[in-house]
Write a protein that holds these residues in place. Sequence first.
Motif, PDB file in Angstrom:
ATOM      1  N   THR A  86      57.742  11.412  60.717  1.00 60.35           N
ATOM      2  CA  THR A  86      57.697  12.252  59.523  1.00 60.35           C
ATOM      3  C   THR A  86      57.481  11.380  58.302  1.00 60.35           C
ATOM      4  O   THR A  86      57.580  10.143  58.378  1.00 60.35           O
ATOM      5  CB  THR A  86      59.023  13.016  59.361  1.00 60.35           C
ATOM      6  N   THR A  87      57.225  11.990  57.161  1.00 62.29           N
ATOM      7  CA  THR A  87      57.072  11.207  55.935  1.00 62.29           C
ATOM      8  C   THR A  87      58.366  10.472  55.608  1.00 62.29           C
ATOM      9  O   THR A  87      58.334   9.347  55.128  1.00 62.29           O
ATOM     10  CB  THR A  87      56.664  12.096  54.749  1.00 62.29           C
ATOM     11  N   GLU A  88      59.509  11.094  55.910  1.00 60.10           N
ATOM     12  CA  GLU A  88      60.798  10.444  55.661  1.00 60.10           C
ATOM     13  C   GLU A  88      60.963   9.208  56.550  1.00 60.10           C
ATOM     14  O   GLU A  88      61.396   8.157  56.088  1.00 60.10           O
ATOM     15  CB  GLU A  88      61.957  11.420  55.898  1.00 60.10           C
ATOM     16  N   ASP A  89      60.617   9.346  57.838  1.00 59.45           N
ATOM     17  CA  ASP A  89      60.691   8.208  58.759  1.00 59.45           C
ATOM     18  C   ASP A  89      59.768   7.085  58.302  1.00 59.45           C
ATOM     19  O   ASP A  89      60.127   5.909  58.335  1.00 59.45           O
ATOM     20  CB  ASP A  89      60.313   8.625  60.182  1.00 59.45           C
ATOM     21  N   PHE A  90      58.559   7.463  57.883  1.00 55.69           N
ATOM     22  CA  PHE A  90      57.591   6.484  57.396  1.00 55.69           C
ATOM     23  C   PHE A  90      58.164   5.712  56.213  1.00 55.69           C
ATOM     24  O   PHE A  90      58.094   4.482  56.168  1.00 55.69           O
ATOM     25  CB  PHE A  90      56.278   7.169  57.003  1.00 55.69           C
ATOM     26  N   CYS A  91      58.745   6.421  55.267  1.00 50.95           N
ATOM     27  CA  CYS A  91      59.281   5.780  54.069  1.00 50.95           C
ATOM     28  C   CYS A  91      60.418   4.832  54.403  1.00 50.95           C
ATOM     29  O   CYS A  91      60.486   3.723  53.874  1.00 50.95           O
ATOM     30  CB  CYS A  91      59.757   6.837  53.074  1.00 50.95           C
ATOM     31  N   LEU A  92      61.318   5.257  55.281  1.00 48.62           N
ATOM     32  CA  LEU A  92      62.440   4.398  55.656  1.00 48.62           C
ATOM     33  C   LEU A  92      61.964   3.120  56.333  1.00 48.62           C
ATOM     34  O   LEU A  92      62.487   2.032  56.073  1.00 48.62           O
ATOM     35  CB  LEU A  92      63.406   5.160  56.561  1.00 48.62           C
TER      36      LEU A  92
ATOM     37  N   LEU B  26      49.597  11.963  51.555  1.00 48.29           N
ATOM     38  CA  LEU B  26      50.911  12.585  51.713  1.00 48.29           C
ATOM     39  C   LEU B  26      51.988  11.522  51.915  1.00 48.29           C
ATOM     40  O   LEU B  26      53.044  11.551  51.281  1.00 48.29           O
ATOM     41  CB  LEU B  26      50.895  13.554  52.899  1.00 48.29           C
ATOM     42  N   TYR B  27      51.720  10.545  52.762  1.00 45.82           N
ATOM     43  CA  TYR B  27      52.696   9.501  53.052  1.00 45.82           C
ATOM     44  C   TYR B  27      52.849   8.540  51.873  1.00 45.82           C
ATOM     45  O   TYR B  27      53.961   8.141  51.537  1.00 45.82           O
ATOM     46  CB  TYR B  27      52.301   8.731  54.315  1.00 45.82           C
ATOM     47  N   THR B  28      51.748   8.173  51.260  1.00 48.09           N
ATOM     48  CA  THR B  28      51.794   7.269  50.109  1.00 48.09           C
ATOM     49  C   THR B  28      52.537   7.914  48.951  1.00 48.09           C
ATOM     50  O   THR B  28      53.383   7.287  48.314  1.00 48.09           O
ATOM     51  CB  THR B  28      50.367   6.885  49.669  1.00 48.09           C
ATOM     52  N   GLU B  29      52.236   9.170  48.681  1.00 53.02           N
ATOM     53  CA  GLU B  29      52.902   9.880  47.584  1.00 53.02           C
ATOM     54  C   GLU B  29      54.403   9.997  47.827  1.00 53.02           C
ATOM     55  O   GLU B  29      55.205   9.777  46.924  1.00 53.02           O
ATOM     56  CB  GLU B  29      52.296  11.271  47.407  1.00 53.02           C
TER      57      GLU B  29
END
Length: 91
Positions: free
Chosen positions: A33-39, A63-66
């Motif tokens: 998910t985007t949350e997993d990616f960010c972490l 989406l992920y970068t933002e």
Amino acid sequence: MNTFINNEGFNKKKVILIMGATGTGKSHLSDLTTEDFCLQAVVYVEKILKTQRVLIIVGGSNLYTEKLVEDPLLMFKYKYDCCFIWIDVEQ
């Protein structure tokens, strides 16, 4: 005789690449998910920056970068001096 073209005899691991235009739902096919990616991203950002190298994040989805840059909990844009480069080509 083994060459780079003839891979007989090598036990190669399989890799699946899913490709497609923006908005076709590729991200929904992963468990990331985007949350997993960010972490995960913030961990690697710190590791890379500790080596005194310039970090370049290249994304396939804005989406992920933002999410990484704008998430108020991560405070990414307040911790790092970011330079954004937008690539635009004619179709």
